[in-house]
Design a protein around this motif. Structure first.
Motif, PDB file in Angstrom:
ATOM      1  N   GLY A   1       0.880  -1.228  -0.084  1.00  0.00           N
ATOM      2  CA  GLY A   1      -0.119   0.008   0.004  1.00  0.00           C
ATOM      3  C   GLY A   1       0.662   1.277  -0.072  1.00  0.00           C
ATOM      4  N   SER A   2       1.936   1.240   0.412  1.00  0.00           N
ATOM      5  CA  SER A   2       2.894   2.386   0.723  1.00  0.00           C
ATOM      6  C   SER A   2       3.681   2.566  -0.727  1.00  0.00           C
ATOM      7  CB  SER A   2       3.936   2.121   1.741  1.00  0.00           C
ATOM      8  OG  SER A   2       4.432   1.120   1.613  1.00  0.00           O
ATOM      9  N   ASP A   3       3.618   1.512  -1.656  1.00  0.00           N
ATOM     10  CA  ASP A   3       4.333   1.770  -3.027  1.00  0.00           C
ATOM     11  C   ASP A   3       3.508   1.764  -4.259  1.00  0.00           C
ATOM     12  OD1 ASP A   3       7.312   1.933  -2.420  1.00  0.00           O
ATOM     13  OD2 ASP A   3       6.859   0.119  -1.233  1.00  0.00           O
ATOM     14  N   ASP A   4       3.707   2.491  -5.274  1.00  0.00           N
ATOM     15  CA  ASP A   4       3.213   2.179  -6.587  1.00  0.00           C
ATOM     16  C   ASP A   4       3.563   1.304  -7.460  1.00  0.00           C
ATOM     17  OD1 ASP A   4       1.150   4.533  -5.736  1.00  0.00           O
ATOM     18  OD2 ASP A   4       2.992   5.987  -6.399  1.00  0.00           O
ATOM     19  N   GLU A   5       4.832   0.964  -7.172  1.00  0.00           N
ATOM     20  CA  GLU A   5       5.485  -0.196  -7.984  1.00  0.00           C
ATOM     21  C   GLU A   5       5.100  -1.579  -7.552  1.00  0.00           C
ATOM     22  OE1 GLU A   5       9.939   0.897  -9.230  1.00  0.00           O
ATOM     23  OE2 GLU A   5       9.745   1.059  -6.985  1.00  0.00           O
ATOM     24  N   VAL A   6       5.084  -2.355  -8.636  1.00  0.00           N
ATOM     25  CA  VAL A   6       4.627  -3.806  -8.543  1.00  0.00           C
ATOM     26  C   VAL A   6       6.029  -4.654  -8.511  1.00  0.00           C
ATOM     27  CG1 VAL A   6       3.739  -5.945  -9.282  1.00  0.00           C
ATOM     28  CG2 VAL A   6       2.572  -3.723  -9.504  1.00  0.00           C
ATOM     29  N   PHE A   7       6.315  -5.428  -7.386  1.00  0.00           N
ATOM     30  CA  PHE A   7       7.636  -6.102  -7.329  1.00  0.00           C
ATOM     31  C   PHE A   7       7.257  -7.466  -7.805  1.00  0.00           C
ATOM     32  CE2 PHE A   7       7.795  -2.591  -4.217  1.00  0.00           C
ATOM     33  CZ  PHE A   7       9.161  -2.354  -4.490  1.00  0.00           C
ATOM     34  N   SER A   8       8.479  -8.011  -8.615  1.00  0.00           N
ATOM     35  CA  SER A   8       8.011  -9.312  -9.261  1.00  0.00           C
ATOM     36  C   SER A   8       9.260 -10.057  -9.293  1.00  0.00           C
ATOM     37  CB  SER A   8       7.698  -9.146 -10.715  1.00  0.00           C
ATOM     38  OG  SER A   8       6.172  -8.662 -10.924  1.00  0.00           O
ATOM     39  N   GLU A   9       9.183 -11.359  -9.187  1.00  0.00           N
ATOM     40  CA  GLU A   9      10.382 -12.347  -8.762  1.00  0.00           C
ATOM     41  C   GLU A   9       9.695 -13.454  -9.742  1.00  0.00           C
ATOM     42  OE1 GLU A   9      13.334 -11.645  -7.472  1.00  0.00           O
ATOM     43  OE2 GLU A   9      12.909  -9.516  -6.569  1.00  0.00           O
TER      44      GLU A   9
ATOM     45  N   GLY B   1      17.236 -25.053  -9.181  1.00  0.00           N
ATOM     46  CA  GLY B   1      16.123 -23.802  -9.122  1.00  0.00           C
ATOM     47  C   GLY B   1      16.874 -22.442  -8.883  1.00  0.00           C
ATOM     48  N   GLU B   2      16.512 -21.470  -9.547  1.00  0.00           N
ATOM     49  CA  GLU B   2      16.972 -19.907  -9.663  1.00  0.00           C
ATOM     50  C   GLU B   2      16.085 -18.926  -9.567  1.00  0.00           C
ATOM     51  OE1 GLU B   2      20.267 -17.669 -12.458  1.00  0.00           O
ATOM     52  OE2 GLU B   2      19.303 -19.559 -13.216  1.00  0.00           O
ATOM     53  N   ILE B   3      16.366 -17.909  -8.988  1.00  0.00           N
ATOM     54  CA  ILE B   3      15.399 -16.843  -8.751  1.00  0.00           C
ATOM     55  C   ILE B   3      16.023 -15.649  -9.445  1.00  0.00           C
ATOM     56  CG2 ILE B   3      14.381 -15.022  -6.996  1.00  0.00           C
ATOM     57  CD1 ILE B   3      14.574 -17.090  -5.127  1.00  0.00           C
ATOM     58  N   THR B   4      15.063 -15.084 -10.502  1.00  0.00           N
ATOM     59  CA  THR B   4      15.155 -13.819 -11.256  1.00  0.00           C
ATOM     60  C   THR B   4      14.467 -12.675 -10.966  1.00  0.00           C
ATOM     61  OG1 THR B   4      15.857 -15.382 -13.103  1.00  0.00           O
ATOM     62  CG2 THR B   4      15.693 -13.063 -13.553  1.00  0.00           C
ATOM     63  N   HIS B   5      15.108 -11.487 -10.922  1.00  0.00           N
ATOM     64  CA  HIS B   5      14.298 -10.413 -10.374  1.00  0.00           C
ATOM     65  C   HIS B   5      13.765  -9.761 -11.698  1.00  0.00           C
ATOM     66  CE1 HIS B   5      13.039  -6.591  -8.541  1.00  0.00           C
ATOM     67  NE2 HIS B   5      13.432  -5.954  -9.789  1.00  0.00           N
ATOM     68  N   LEU B   6      12.285  -9.623 -11.694  1.00  0.00           N
ATOM     69  CA  LEU B   6      11.631  -9.041 -12.852  1.00  0.00           C
ATOM     70  C   LEU B   6      11.297  -7.579 -13.069  1.00  0.00           C
ATOM     71  CD1 LEU B   6       9.089 -12.062 -13.560  1.00  0.00           C
ATOM     72  CD2 LEU B   6      11.490 -11.747 -14.578  1.00  0.00           C
ATOM     73  N   SER B   7      10.818  -6.954 -11.912  1.00  0.00           N
ATOM     74  CA  SER B   7      10.663  -5.744 -11.839  1.00  0.00           C
ATOM     75  C   SER B   7      10.397  -5.253 -10.336  1.00  0.00           C
ATOM     76  CB  SER B   7       9.005  -5.520 -12.602  1.00  0.00           C
ATOM     77  OG  SER B   7       8.089  -6.072 -11.756  1.00  0.00           O
ATOM     78  N   GLY B   8      10.439  -3.610 -10.150  1.00  0.00           N
ATOM     79  CA  GLY B   8      10.349  -3.310  -9.145  1.00  0.00           C
ATOM     80  C   GLY B   8      11.518  -2.728  -8.568  1.00  0.00           C
ATOM     81  N   ASP B   9      11.797  -1.783  -7.750  1.00  0.00           N
ATOM     82  CA  ASP B   9      12.929  -1.289  -7.302  1.00  0.00           C
ATOM     83  C   ASP B   9      13.715  -2.277  -6.149  1.00  0.00           C
ATOM     84  OD1 ASP B   9      15.030   0.207  -6.392  1.00  0.00           O
ATOM     85  OD2 ASP B   9      13.754   1.969  -6.063  1.00  0.00           O
ATOM     86  N   THR B  10      15.061  -2.639  -6.459  1.00  0.00           N
ATOM     87  CA  THR B  10      15.683  -3.779  -5.635  1.00  0.00           C
ATOM     88  C   THR B  10      16.382  -3.208  -4.730  1.00  0.00           C
ATOM     89  OG1 THR B  10      17.576  -3.784  -7.164  1.00  0.00           O
ATOM     90  CG2 THR B  10      15.785  -5.104  -7.828  1.00  0.00           C
TER      91      THR B  10
END
Length: 433
Positions: free
Chosen positions: A52-60, A76-85
């Motif tokens: 609620g405090s951010d406008d961005e959508v974080f995606s992993e 297995g491997e995690i990749t950052h897709l979007s959102g401030d890291t």
């Protein structure tokens, strides 16, 4: 929670209604799965998060390489897709620039009313006086002469109270009487007779220099042991030649004003009386002649808290003193203060005088920012920090950037019946855990 029949695994949002448009979601969390379009041996699980405090959508994206022959996950491997890291503690360059802009617009401290004149009190000195008058009785200060003062604990029905005093170790003696040579040029001889103290009065000096009579005057001889003095209010005291007599004298002054609020204040001469506080002892002897001696008393310097003394008192728990502000009550010689500092655990502490302290962690600040954004309130009254009584008040307000709702400052407001102070203090957000 809504479970979806397509490739979504689960979805949770503030509306609890999946059919609503995503624009109505203040926050949501969802997961879905996908197969690699080229190889069915690679499975993707994608997680989307909006707070609620951010406008961005974080995606992993979690990439899972399947081993069908053995029926298990091979890799297995995690990749950052979007959102401030960036981490929640470190500000972005844009946030830092915005913080500098907000800091440049902070108003200067405002102060109205007087401060307690500490320097004037430090420059005052006591004067030792000589006994004056025609009486053969002499008064002088003893080696351990003191003047102590104390106030009543409450005012009487006439809205007045007593300012009491005790003068100790005033030495009474009789000066020699030398008679002129008489009869056949005989050499002068000393003929000494006792003299009596027939009357005792004490006056105090007021601001215009005039003298007013004290009440409840009593005298007592100084005992050699630590015994309670036997106070006499109406008695003749004989002063023999060649002897020294040590006395204590007590009395009171009627005062209209505020009684000291604590023991330390009540042990001082009241604010309405001048400093030094001057008392004139007047003796009337048995033949009607008088002598007088002035004694003086100075209040001890006020032990008022300052930025330096506060830092010294709490240095073991302070990592950085961010702000310290105060307001003086010049009628009662009291000081109210508030301080903001970063403690050794990297938390913001707002201290509101005495033993009251309030802690703000990074998580608490994020919650405050979220609430401020939800309510569209760039200024929030921290009413749980407030303290007030008939004479003093202290308040604190959290200030948020009206564009991003980032907490950037706290405004402190302190007031007494004589003074008022307002100061806005920038908060070192990046130093808070």
């Amino acid at each position: 929670m809504n479970f979806i029949s397509d490739n979504r695994i689960a979805h949770l949002d503030n509306t609890q209604d999946y059919d609503q448009a995503s624009s109505s979601w203040d926050w949501f969390l969802e997961t879905k799965w996908e197969y690699n379009s080229i190889s069915n041996k690679e499975l993707f699980i994608i997680c989307n998060l909006k707070t609620g405090s951010d406008d961005e959508v974080f995606s992993e994206k979690l990439s899972i390489l399947l081993d069908h022959s053995r029926g298990r996950i091979k890799k297995g491997e995690i990749t950052h897709l979007s959102g401030d890291t960036h981490d929640d503690k470190t500000l972005t360059d844009q946030q830092r620039e915005r913080l500098k802009e907000l800091a440049s617009k902070l108003p200067p401290p405002k102060q109205t009313g007087p401060h307690i004149a500490l320097n004037e009190m430090l420059n005052l000195k006591l004067t030792r006086h000589e006994c004056e008058g025609e009486s053969s009785i002499r008064m002088t200060y003893g080696n351990t002469n003191t003047v102590t003062t104390y106030q009543d604990t409450a005012r009487g029905q006439d809205n007045a109270f007593r300012q009491n005093f005790v003068i100790t170790h005033i030495i009474f003696s009789k000066k020699p009487t030398i008679l002129p040579e008489i009869l056949q040029q005989k050499r002068s001889t000393q003929i000494e007779k006792p003299v009596s103290v027939a009357g005792l009065t004490v006056f105090y000096q007021v601001h215009d220099g005039s003298w007013r009579e004290c009440q409840e005057i009593a005298i007592a001889s100084i005992t050699m042991r630590n015994e309670e003095p036997k106070w006499l209010t109406d008695s003749v005291i004989n002063i023999e030649p060649d002897k020294l007599f040590s006395f204590a004298i007590r009395g009171s002054v009627s005062i209209r004003g505020e009684v000291g609020r604590d023991n330390q204040t009540r042990q001082r001469t009241h604010k309405s009386l001048p400093q030094p506080f001057k008392l004139k002892i007047i003796i009337t002897d048995s033949i009607g002649k008088q002598c007088s001696l002035v004694v003086e008393h100075l209040n001890k310097p006020l032990d008022l808290i300052t930025r330096e003394s506060f830092l010294n008192s709490y240095q073991s728990s302070i990592s950085e003193l961010v702000g310290f502000t105060y307001a003086d009550d010049c009628e009662t010689d009291e000081r109210v203060y508030m301080a903001i500092y970063v403690n050794t655990e990297n938390q913001i502490i707002v201290k509101n005088g005495g033993s009251y302290a309030y802690t703000f962690t990074r998580q608490m600040i994020r919650t405050m920012e979220f609430t401020a954004k939800q309510n569209q309130t760039p200024e929030v009254d921290l009413d749980y920090i407030h303290q007030s009584n008939a004479r003093h008040s202290s308040r604190a307000f959290a200030l948020f950037d009206p564009e991003t709702y980032m907490l950037y400052a706290i405004r402190l407001e302190l007031s007494t019946v004589t003074s008022k102070t307002e100061e806005t203090i920038l908060i070192p957000i990046e130093k808070i855990d």
